[in-house]
Design a protein around this motif. Structure first.
Motif, short mmCIF file in Angstrom:
data_model
loop_
_atom_site.label_atom_id
_atom_site.label_comp_id
_atom_site.label_asym_id
_atom_site.label_seq_id
_atom_site.Cartn_x
_atom_site.Cartn_y
_atom_site.Cartn_z
N ARG A 72 17.21 12.44 6.03
CA ARG A 72 17.27 11.14 5.38
C ARG A 72 16.00 10.92 4.57
N ILE A 73 16.14 10.64 3.28
CA ILE A 73 14.98 10.31 2.47
C ILE A 73 15.26 8.99 1.77
N TYR A 74 14.19 8.38 1.25
CA TYR A 74 14.28 7.07 0.64
C TYR A 74 13.67 7.12 -0.75
N ARG A 75 14.31 6.42 -1.66
CA ARG A 75 13.86 6.41 -3.06
C ARG A 75 13.52 4.99 -3.47
N ILE A 76 12.33 4.82 -4.03
CA ILE A 76 11.91 3.53 -4.58
C ILE A 76 12.28 3.53 -6.06
N PHE A 77 13.21 2.69 -6.44
CA PHE A 77 13.69 2.72 -7.82
C PHE A 77 13.59 1.36 -8.52
N GLY A 78 13.06 0.36 -7.85
CA GLY A 78 12.95 -0.96 -8.47
C GLY A 78 12.09 -0.94 -9.72
N LYS A 79 12.68 -1.22 -10.85
CA LYS A 79 11.97 -1.15 -12.13
C LYS A 79 10.78 -2.09 -12.16
N MET A 119 13.23 16.96 -6.03
CA MET A 119 13.02 16.08 -4.89
C MET A 119 12.19 16.77 -3.81
N ARG A 120 12.46 18.04 -3.56
CA ARG A 120 11.66 18.78 -2.58
C ARG A 120 10.19 18.81 -3.00
N ARG A 121 9.97 19.09 -4.28
CA ARG A 121 8.59 19.18 -4.76
C ARG A 121 7.87 17.83 -4.63
N ARG A 122 8.58 16.75 -4.92
CA ARG A 122 7.95 15.43 -4.82
C ARG A 122 7.61 15.08 -3.37
N LEU A 123 8.53 15.40 -2.46
CA LEU A 123 8.27 15.11 -1.05
C LEU A 123 7.08 15.91 -0.53
N LEU A 124 6.99 17.17 -0.93
CA LEU A 124 5.86 18.00 -0.51
C LEU A 124 4.55 17.49 -1.11
N SER A 125 4.60 17.05 -2.36
CA SER A 125 3.40 16.50 -3.00
C SER A 125 2.89 15.30 -2.23
N LEU A 126 3.79 14.38 -1.92
CA LEU A 126 3.40 13.18 -1.19
C LEU A 126 2.90 13.54 0.20
N GLU A 144 0.83 -1.20 0.00
CA GLU A 144 0.00 0.00 0.00
C GLU A 144 0.87 1.26 0.00
N TRP A 145 1.87 1.26 0.87
CA TRP A 145 2.72 2.44 0.96
C TRP A 145 3.57 2.61 -0.30
N ILE A 146 4.13 1.53 -0.81
CA ILE A 146 4.94 1.61 -2.02
C ILE A 146 4.10 2.15 -3.18
N THR A 147 2.87 1.69 -3.30
CA THR A 147 2.00 2.15 -4.38
C THR A 147 1.74 3.64 -4.26
N LEU A 148 1.40 4.10 -3.07
CA LEU A 148 1.13 5.52 -2.87
C LEU A 148 2.35 6.35 -3.20
N ALA A 149 3.51 5.93 -2.70
CA ALA A 149 4.74 6.69 -2.93
C ALA A 149 5.12 6.70 -4.41
N CYS A 150 4.97 5.58 -5.09
CA CYS A 150 5.32 5.51 -6.51
C CYS A 150 4.39 6.36 -7.36
#
Length: 323
Positions: free
Chosen positions: A85-92, A114-121, A30-36
């Motif tokens: 510390r931030i985390y990036r989901i990059f698994g293709k 990256m700032r914009r993406r974190l704020l969006s999420l 659920e979290w991975i889907t939301l973040a992606c």
């Protein structure tokens, strides 16, 4: 917020279930889907807030994702941005399963992006019940179903694209459409100037005008992590806000549509073709004689506490937005 069992986050549309066969738990999927869907990046605090985890449990949750592998390859990595510390989901494989092959979130990006993406999420995490349109395709389909043509959508033509092709809604900022309102978010990462907000508004202006003509309320949310950025946005959004669409203007919009659709039932109910045309012209003349309807119907200011860890008081013209 998520509950035990299936996700209650409607805009995920069950996509999180596609990740379960890859070995993820329900919470992880659920979290991975939301973040992606919204950023590809996240912080421990964001994951903890969404899943209602304690700080220690959230740390274990993140560590489990960092250790996860698909076909021997890591799913996520950690990096430091703005001393946090931030985390990036990059698994293709993850993006492929979610149908997000063309999304660029899995790639490395600039600090501003990256700032914009974190704020969006972060905004989506706190407003999960809004009907978010997570992808370009969903946004295009939604507005086309409302009878709005693509010529009114924000669009960017990228260098090297053949035949003038590009992307619609290229700003990639959260957008939700409810039954009678559309919520557009403007994410300010704190690097640009107010000119960027003006340009963003100009790119959406024709779409907003069409939505408001159809009786749909247009609201803008300015999202930032510093107070002076919200103050700057408030000055701009105040100048955009009009008096709102009146009942007479909603009626005129309905009558214009009846004429376009040759809907004789509605036309006759309102006195015939001549009477309908005269009514539309009357309302348009009255609207032009006032200060104008403005660009938007209302706005909100939202400060990200998790991204900046500071209190951001909301001004009277804004306030938090309800789902």
């Amino acid at each position: 917020m998520p509950k035990t069992g299936d996700s209650v986050i409607a805009h995920l549309k069950g996509r999180e279930k596609l990740l379960r066969p890859l070995g993820f738990t329900r919470q992880q999927a659920e979290w991975i889907t939301l973040a992606c869907l919204h950023s590809g990046l996240f912080t421990r605090d964001q994951a903890g807030a969404f899943l209602r985890l304690t700080r220690r449990t959230a740390q274990r949750f993140v560590q489990a994702l960092l250790q996860a592998r698909i076909s021997g390859r890591p799913v996520a990595d950690a990096q430091t941005v703005d001393a946090r510390r931030i985390y990036r989901i990059f698994g293709k494989a993850i993006y492929r399963e979610l149908g997000l092959d063309n999304v660029r979130y899995r790639r490395e990006a600039s600090i501003e992006v990256m700032r914009r993406r974190l704020l969006s999420l972060d905004f989506v995490v706190d407003h999960p019940d809004l009907s978010w349109l997570a992808s370009e395709q969903e946004k295009v389909a939604c507005f086309e179903q409302l009878g709005i043509g693509r010529e009114l959508f924000p669009k960017r033509i990228y260098t090297g694209r053949a035949n003038g092709r590009g992307h619609y809604f290229h700003f990639k900022m959260p957008l939700a459409v409810e039954q009678d309102r559309a919520v557009f978010t403007y994410i300010d990462p704190g690097i640009g100037t107010r000119t960027e907000l003006d340009s963003w508004g100009t790119a959406h202006r024709r779409l907003w005008e069409k939505l408001r003509q159809s009786g749909c309320r247009v609201e803008v949310v300015a999202v930032a992590w510093e107070q002076h950025l919200l103050d700057r946005a408030e000055r701009v959004l105040t100048s955009w806000r009009g008096r709102g669409i009146t009942e007479a203007e909603q009626e005129a919009a309905m009558l214009r549509q009846a004429i376009a659709d040759t809907d004789f039932e509605i036309i006759e109910r309102h006195g015939g073709f001549d009477a309908v045309v005269n009514r539309v012209l009357q309302v348009e003349e009255q609207s032009a004689s006032t200060n104008g309807p403005g660009m938007i119907d209302g706005f909100h200011l939202w400060g990200s506490l998790r991204c900046r860890r500071m209190g951001v008081p909301l001004s009277e013209g804004g306030g938090d937005i309800e789902g």
